[in-house]
Scaffold this motif. Structure first.
Motif, PDB file in Angstrom:
ATOM      1  N   UNK A  87       0.843   5.699  -8.542  1.00 35.26           N
ATOM      2  CA  UNK A  87       0.316   4.584  -7.753  1.00 35.26           C
ATOM      3  C   UNK A  87       0.368   3.258  -8.495  1.00 35.26           C
ATOM      4  N   UNK A  88       0.050   3.248  -9.786  1.00 35.58           N
ATOM      5  CA  UNK A  88       0.027   2.000 -10.529  1.00 35.58           C
ATOM      6  C   UNK A  88       1.405   1.479 -10.875  1.00 35.58           C
ATOM      7  N   UNK A  89       2.273   2.347 -11.401  1.00 32.18           N
ATOM      8  CA  UNK A  89       3.603   1.928 -11.853  1.00 32.18           C
ATOM      9  C   UNK A  89       4.665   2.125 -10.783  1.00 32.18           C
ATOM     10  N   UNK A  90       4.446   3.043  -9.863  1.00 31.11           N
ATOM     11  CA  UNK A  90       5.335   3.134  -8.725  1.00 31.11           C
ATOM     12  C   UNK A  90       6.244   4.347  -8.703  1.00 31.11           C
ATOM     13  N   UNK A  91       6.831   4.547  -7.519  1.00 33.94           N
ATOM     14  CA  UNK A  91       7.697   5.688  -7.227  1.00 33.94           C
ATOM     15  C   UNK A  91       8.943   5.727  -8.081  1.00 33.94           C
ATOM     16  N   UNK A  92       9.374   4.578  -8.590  1.00 37.48           N
ATOM     17  CA  UNK A  92      10.612   4.505  -9.352  1.00 37.48           C
ATOM     18  C   UNK A  92      10.533   5.221 -10.690  1.00 37.48           C
ATOM     19  N   UNK A  93       9.369   5.757 -11.046  1.00 39.85           N
ATOM     20  CA  UNK A  93       9.247   6.549 -12.262  1.00 39.85           C
ATOM     21  C   UNK A  93      10.042   7.843 -12.175  1.00 39.85           C
ATOM     22  N   UNK A  94      10.297   8.332 -10.934  1.00 42.21           N
ATOM     23  CA  UNK A  94      11.056   9.586 -10.861  1.00 42.21           C
ATOM     24  C   UNK A  94      11.996   9.696  -9.671  1.00 42.21           C
ATOM     25  N   UNK A  95      12.038   8.673  -8.799  1.00 46.12           N
ATOM     26  CA  UNK A  95      13.086   8.713  -7.762  1.00 46.12           C
ATOM     27  C   UNK A  95      13.470   7.305  -7.344  1.00 46.12           C
ATOM     28  N   UNK A  96      14.730   7.101  -6.874  1.00 45.04           N
ATOM     29  CA  UNK A  96      15.187   5.766  -6.456  1.00 45.04           C
ATOM     30  C   UNK A  96      14.501   5.383  -5.147  1.00 45.04           C
ATOM     31  N   UNK A  97      13.784   4.274  -5.148  1.00 46.72           N
ATOM     32  CA  UNK A  97      12.931   3.958  -4.000  1.00 46.72           C
ATOM     33  C   UNK A  97      12.810   2.450  -3.843  1.00 46.72           C
ATOM     34  N   UNK A  98      12.067   2.053  -2.846  1.00 42.55           N
ATOM     35  CA  UNK A  98      11.643   0.658  -2.674  1.00 42.55           C
ATOM     36  C   UNK A  98      10.183   0.611  -3.094  1.00 42.55           C
ATOM     37  N   UNK A  99       9.928   0.083  -4.283  1.00 37.87           N
ATOM     38  CA  UNK A  99       8.615   0.206  -4.908  1.00 37.87           C
ATOM     39  C   UNK A  99       7.670  -0.921  -4.492  1.00 37.87           C
ATOM     40  N   UNK A 100       7.373  -0.944  -3.212  1.00 36.28           N
ATOM     41  CA  UNK A 100       6.351  -1.835  -2.668  1.00 36.28           C
ATOM     42  C   UNK A 100       5.836  -1.176  -1.395  1.00 36.28           C
ATOM     43  N   UNK A 101       4.626  -1.503  -0.946  1.00 38.65           N
ATOM     44  CA  UNK A 101       4.030  -0.737   0.158  1.00 38.65           C
ATOM     45  C   UNK A 101       4.915  -0.612   1.388  1.00 38.65           C
ATOM     46  N   UNK A 102       5.566  -1.706   1.803  1.00 41.30           N
ATOM     47  CA  UNK A 102       6.406  -1.658   2.999  1.00 41.30           C
ATOM     48  C   UNK A 102       7.693  -0.879   2.772  1.00 41.30           C
ATOM     49  N   UNK A 103       7.932  -0.427   1.530  1.00 41.05           N
ATOM     50  CA  UNK A 103       9.076   0.415   1.248  1.00 41.05           C
ATOM     51  C   UNK A 103       8.890   1.855   1.673  1.00 41.05           C
ATOM     52  N   UNK A 104       7.812   2.121   2.374  1.00 43.74           N
ATOM     53  CA  UNK A 104       7.489   3.465   2.849  1.00 43.74           C
ATOM     54  C   UNK A 104       8.621   4.038   3.709  1.00 43.74           C
ATOM     55  N   UNK A 105       9.165   5.193   3.333  1.00 43.20           N
ATOM     56  CA  UNK A 105      10.226   5.791   4.157  1.00 43.20           C
ATOM     57  C   UNK A 105       9.658   6.420   5.427  1.00 43.20           C
ATOM     58  N   UNK A 106      10.412   6.360   6.511  1.00 46.72           N
ATOM     59  CA  UNK A 106       9.952   6.939   7.770  1.00 46.72           C
ATOM     60  C   UNK A 106       9.902   8.459   7.712  1.00 46.72           C
ATOM     61  N   UNK A 107      10.824   9.060   6.960  1.00 48.04           N
ATOM     62  CA  UNK A 107      10.857  10.519   6.825  1.00 48.04           C
ATOM     63  C   UNK A 107      11.424  10.870   5.468  1.00 48.04           C
ATOM     64  N   UNK A 108      10.886  11.936   4.873  1.00 46.75           N
ATOM     65  CA  UNK A 108      11.354  12.389   3.568  1.00 46.75           C
ATOM     66  C   UNK A 108      11.591  13.890   3.608  1.00 46.75           C
ATOM     67  N   UNK A 109      12.758  14.318   3.119  1.00 45.23           N
ATOM     68  CA  UNK A 109      13.020  15.725   2.840  1.00 45.23           C
ATOM     69  C   UNK A 109      13.060  15.899   1.333  1.00 45.23           C
TER      70      UNK A 109
END
Length: 574
Positions: free
Chosen positions: A172-194
């Motif tokens: 939560x503090x440092x973000x999703x990019x610690x272990x997967x390629x993502x959009x590391x800001x709240x609106x970067x929320x993916x609609x669906x994840x497998x």
């Protein structure tokens, strides 16, 4: 997130001590180091990144406990609302990329770079506004190890008491990019994840959403396929251990059935049963006082972790070692479950509004105590929170901020006040507008409507200004002044009193002399009356020899010299 660090260091230390076997020595906590860019999550967003939306993420990760490494393939189906010549994707540079393709066409190695933790992908064919692309990224390496999870993020590589791998992520503090390629800001929320999580033989990998299948390979490794809707970027979680699964179901007051799951370490069945017994009454409380459990078509899931806890959507991390306080319930489980409503269903679009997650999440504990045992329990729990409020910075700055800019007091943020002061702001608001209006305000905040039922709402983003509009709409009054003082100023309003003869004069003193017409209850020789404070002051007749108590039920958050003196005491807590 969990409650403030100052209150929980001893709990965290004893929780981590559960691991009897020594941790693996290949990578130490805090290593490999991360860049300032990777450490920052949220904050001001470049127009290029802000224009991107993740429609679908297919994330395949293999976990290698013995070497503390990850290998992953992330397939990102994304759209853009603006033309793009390059794509900016967040990924820790400690996880180097070995291959990228766009819409199935491999890119030359010269078309991407990641010097500081933001993967820049130069496109062969630019994307027009409204276009869609599928980007496949192959990566892997040694991820950052958390120093003091969950307050410092990263991988947690631990061992069960029997010496088997026990692994978790926090982000939560440092973000999703610690272990997967993502959009590391709240609106970067993916609609669906497998999620396809591959782990060594004998280990399980419970994660977000609904389990689709488990594939077993010839060498005994297993791949766990999970599918989840709209998880926060930081909420996507890895959990690996030789877990035992406990499951059941809950018949909701809304007519649907909620699957219940708990994954715990072997040998702890009796304690696990005790925690599992709390699932149903806690859900009943939330559904009665807020609205439907938001993820009933997936699950209510909890997993035992080697760190204290975190609100990972439908797979909340639990590491409280089955402690119950004198309040009679496991506060950590209840707090993290609160975030399924306040954080996962309703998410903030700017971390500056973090208090909507944590203030509400914190306030749900004393409200639950009140629901279970009544006003005395509620008052006792609120007093504990009151004594932790520091007032060092406003809860809301009005700026776009990173998670740590808000969460870390040493960075100028409100820190723990987003929890405890946020809870007291909500306490004061509830007493001002009444239980019925407060419930409607809360329901509208969470679901965007007053009449939520399973199937008629979607996950949503919220802001502090929207929350204030909801309060004003529900009450039919302009209460902006209330939030201007409590949220946008650090110092608390101070209630001043003077008595001359048979007159009692009350006046609110506020930062910058802001308007604050908050009514005050006054107890005069045992009889309570409410004093309207139009213009922030009032004068009433009181017998000269009467005993007067201001705010006798402690319904108002206000300055307390007694609390401040206790906080200054160097021997406090000894």
């Amino acid at each position: 997130m969990e409650v403030p660090i100052a209150a929980l260091l001893l709990l965290a230390a004893s929780t981590l001590a559960l691991s009897a076997a020594p941790a693996l020595a290949q990578v130490k906590p805090g290593e490999p180091p991360i860049t300032a860019l990777t450490e920052a999550s949220g904050g001001p967003i470049e127009p290029e990144r802000a224009a991107l939306r993740l429609e679908h993420v297919d994330l395949a990760i293999e976990v290698f406990p013995e070497t503390r490494r990850l290998a992953g393939t992330a397939t990102l189906a994304l759209t853009t609302s603006a033309p793009q010549r390059r794509l900016l994707i967040d990924l820790d540079k400690n996880l180097p990329v070995s291959a990228i393709s766009v819409d199935g066409a491999p890119l030359p190695r010269t078309n991407w770079s990641n010097p500081e933790g933001r993967l820049a992908i130069t496109l062969i064919r630019p994307l027009a506004a409204g276009a869609r692309a599928v980007v496949k990224i192959v990566y892997g390496g040694t991820p950052h190890v958390a120093v003091r999870a969950p307050w410092d993020d990263g991988m947690v590589w631990s061992k069960t008491p029997e010496g088997q791998p026990w692994i978790a992520t926090t982000a939560q503090g440092y973000g999703c990019d610690l272990f997967w390629p993502c959009l590391d800001f709240p609106a970067g929320e993916p609609a669906k994840v497998d999620l396809h999580i591959t782990v060594p033989k004998g280990l399980s990998a419970p994660s977000n959403g609904v389990l689709q299948k488990v594939d077993t390979r010839a060498d005994g490794r297993t791949t766990w396929h999970w599918r989840a809707n709209s998880p926060n970027p930081y909420s996507v979680a890895l959990n690996v251990a030789p877990y035992v699964e406990m499951k059941g179901s809950y018949k909701s007051r809304f007519g649907n059935t909620i699957p219940l799951y708990y994954w715990y370490l072997p040998g702890r069945e009796e304690k696990a049963k005790g925690l599992f017994a709390e699932f149903a009454p806690v859900v009943e409380f939330f559904e009665s006082n807020v609205g439907p459990y938001p993820w009933s078509d997936e699950k209510l899931g909890v997993v035992e972790t080697p760190h204290l806890g975190m609100e990972h959507q439908t797979i909340n991390a639990y590491g409280n070692n089955y402690r119950k306080t004198a309040d009679g319930f496991d506060w950590l489980f209840q707090h993290e479950l609160a975030h399924e409503w306040f954080g996962n269903q309703m998410s903030v679009s700017n971390w500056d509004d973090f208090w909507l997650h944590e203030g509400y999440g914190q306030y749900m504990q004393p409200l639950y105590g009140r629901w279970r045992e009544g006003e005395a329990r509620y008052a006792a729990m609120m007093e504990v929170f009151r004594n932790q409020i520091t007032n060092q910075a406003p809860i809301v700055s009005g700026e776009v901020r990173t998670s740590d800019d808000v969460y870390e007091a040493d960075k100028g943020g409100p820190g723990g006040d987003i929890y405890v002061k946020g809870a007291w702001v909500l306490h004061t608001l509830r007493n001002l507008i009444g239980d019925k209006a407060f419930k409607e305000v809360t329901t509208r905040l969470v679901y965007g409507r007053p009449d939520p039922k399973p199937g008629n709402f979607q996950p949503r983003f919220a802001t502090t200004p929207e929350y204030i509009r909801i309060v004003n709409q529900v009450t039919g009054k302009d209460l902006t002044w209330f939030f201007d003082v409590y949220l946008r100023e650090a110092a608390l309003p101070e209630l001043l009193q003077t008595r001359e003869g048979d007159r009692l004069t009350l006046r609110w003193k506020t930062p910058k002399d802001k308007p604050f017409p908050l009514p005050v209850e006054v107890q005069i020789d045992g009889k309570v009356e409410t004093v309207a404070m139009s213009g922030g002051a009032a004068s009433i007749a009181v017998p000269a020899d009467a005993h007067v108590v201001l705010d006798p039920a402690s319904r108002i958050l206000k300055r307390s010299e007694a609390v401040e003196a206790a906080q200054r005491d160097p021997h406090r807590g000894q």
